[in-house]
Design a protein around this motif. Sequence first.
Motif, PDB file in Angstrom:
ATOM      1  N   ASP A  71       2.081  -5.478   6.758  1.00 34.53           N
ATOM      2  CA  ASP A  71       2.460  -5.420   5.340  1.00 34.53           C
ATOM      3  C   ASP A  71       2.869  -4.010   4.942  1.00 34.53           C
ATOM      4  OD1 ASP A  71       1.943  -8.090   4.889  1.00 34.53           O
ATOM      5  OD2 ASP A  71      -0.129  -7.743   4.297  1.00 34.53           O
ATOM      6  N   SER A  72       3.447  -3.250   5.855  1.00 34.43           N
ATOM      7  CA  SER A  72       3.788  -1.857   5.561  1.00 34.43           C
ATOM      8  C   SER A  72       5.281  -1.602   5.730  1.00 34.43           C
ATOM      9  CB  SER A  72       2.983  -0.910   6.455  1.00 34.43           C
ATOM     10  OG  SER A  72       3.277  -1.135   7.806  1.00 34.43           O
ATOM     11  N   THR A  73       5.712  -0.494   5.156  1.00 37.28           N
ATOM     12  CA  THR A  73       7.097  -0.032   5.229  1.00 37.28           C
ATOM     13  C   THR A  73       7.068   1.456   5.532  1.00 37.28           C
ATOM     14  OG1 THR A  73       7.743  -1.659   3.551  1.00 37.28           O
ATOM     15  CG2 THR A  73       9.263   0.161   3.940  1.00 37.28           C
ATOM     16  N   ALA A  74       8.020   1.923   6.332  1.00 36.85           N
ATOM     17  CA  ALA A  74       8.099   3.348   6.647  1.00 36.85           C
ATOM     18  C   ALA A  74       9.488   3.878   6.316  1.00 36.85           C
ATOM     19  CB  ALA A  74       7.799   3.597   8.123  1.00 36.85           C
ATOM     20  N   LEU A  96       4.532   6.429   5.766  1.00 36.02           N
ATOM     21  CA  LEU A  96       4.203   5.026   5.955  1.00 36.02           C
ATOM     22  C   LEU A  96       3.417   4.546   4.747  1.00 36.02           C
ATOM     23  CD1 LEU A  96       4.024   2.545   7.994  1.00 36.02           C
ATOM     24  CD2 LEU A  96       1.719   3.391   8.443  1.00 36.02           C
ATOM     25  N   ARG A  97       3.865   3.468   4.135  1.00 34.65           N
ATOM     26  CA  ARG A  97       3.165   2.885   2.995  1.00 34.65           C
ATOM     27  C   ARG A  97       2.556   1.557   3.430  1.00 34.65           C
ATOM     28  NH1 ARG A  97       1.477   3.950  -2.394  1.00 34.65           N
ATOM     29  NH2 ARG A  97       0.660   1.941  -3.058  1.00 34.65           N
ATOM     30  N   TRP A 107      -4.809   5.517  -3.472  1.00 35.59           N
ATOM     31  CA  TRP A 107      -4.936   6.848  -2.886  1.00 35.59           C
ATOM     32  C   TRP A 107      -4.869   6.820  -1.351  1.00 35.59           C
ATOM     33  CZ3 TRP A 107      -8.749   7.910   0.628  1.00 35.59           C
ATOM     34  CH2 TRP A 107      -9.785   6.976   0.725  1.00 35.59           C
ATOM     35  N   LYS A 108      -5.238   5.717  -0.735  1.00 43.76           N
ATOM     36  CA  LYS A 108      -5.271   5.659   0.723  1.00 43.76           C
ATOM     37  C   LYS A 108      -4.101   4.892   1.330  1.00 43.76           C
ATOM     38  CE  LYS A 108      -8.287   1.602   0.844  1.00 43.76           C
ATOM     39  NZ  LYS A 108      -9.551   1.069   1.335  1.00 43.76           N
ATOM     40  N   ALA A 109      -3.092   4.554   0.538  1.00 41.61           N
ATOM     41  CA  ALA A 109      -2.017   3.678   0.988  1.00 41.61           C
ATOM     42  C   ALA A 109      -0.869   4.383   1.703  1.00 41.61           C
ATOM     43  CB  ALA A 109      -1.462   2.890  -0.196  1.00 41.61           C
ATOM     44  N   THR A 110      -0.698   5.669   1.512  1.00 41.63           N
ATOM     45  CA  THR A 110       0.437   6.381   2.090  1.00 41.63           C
ATOM     46  C   THR A 110      -0.035   7.440   3.071  1.00 41.63           C
ATOM     47  OG1 THR A 110       1.705   6.023   0.066  1.00 41.63           O
ATOM     48  CG2 THR A 110       2.515   7.716   1.559  1.00 41.63           C
ATOM     49  N   ARG A 111       0.575   7.424   4.245  1.00 37.09           N
ATOM     50  CA  ARG A 111       0.298   8.435   5.270  1.00 37.09           C
ATOM     51  C   ARG A 111       1.506   9.315   5.452  1.00 37.09           C
ATOM     52  NH1 ARG A 111      -1.986   5.010  10.252  1.00 37.09           N
ATOM     53  NH2 ARG A 111      -2.737   3.343   8.986  1.00 37.09           N
TER      54      ARG A 111
END
Length: 111
Positions: A71-74, A96-97, A107-111
């Motif tokens: 369920d992520s997008t980069a 990466l979201r 707060w922890k969703a984006t790297r």
Amino acid sequence: CDLTGWWENDLGSKMHVLEVDSEGNFSGEYHTAVSSTDKPIQPSPLVGSQHLDKDGQCTFGFTVNWKKFSDSTAVFVGQCFSGDNGNEVLQTSWLLREKVDSLPSDWKATR
């Protein structure tokens, strides 16, 4: 720099750019070698755009939708350089979201 073709990063992930059109738009597939999901990794679609600079050191960006197994997008942004021995090298940064269940978890969703 012609992004068309296969590219591989230091972790073994591969990107296949099908064709760059006359406006610099492109599409292809990203074959990641790393993932935090337990689902089997599958090739994922990518779309992007690059500047068609005459000096060959173009900037570019593309988005990968991991919809086949996550369920992520980069998003990636970068620039092409002439490396040692005349090889083209893509230098990139990425975000990466990941999907989270609530706004307080944002707060922890984006790297």
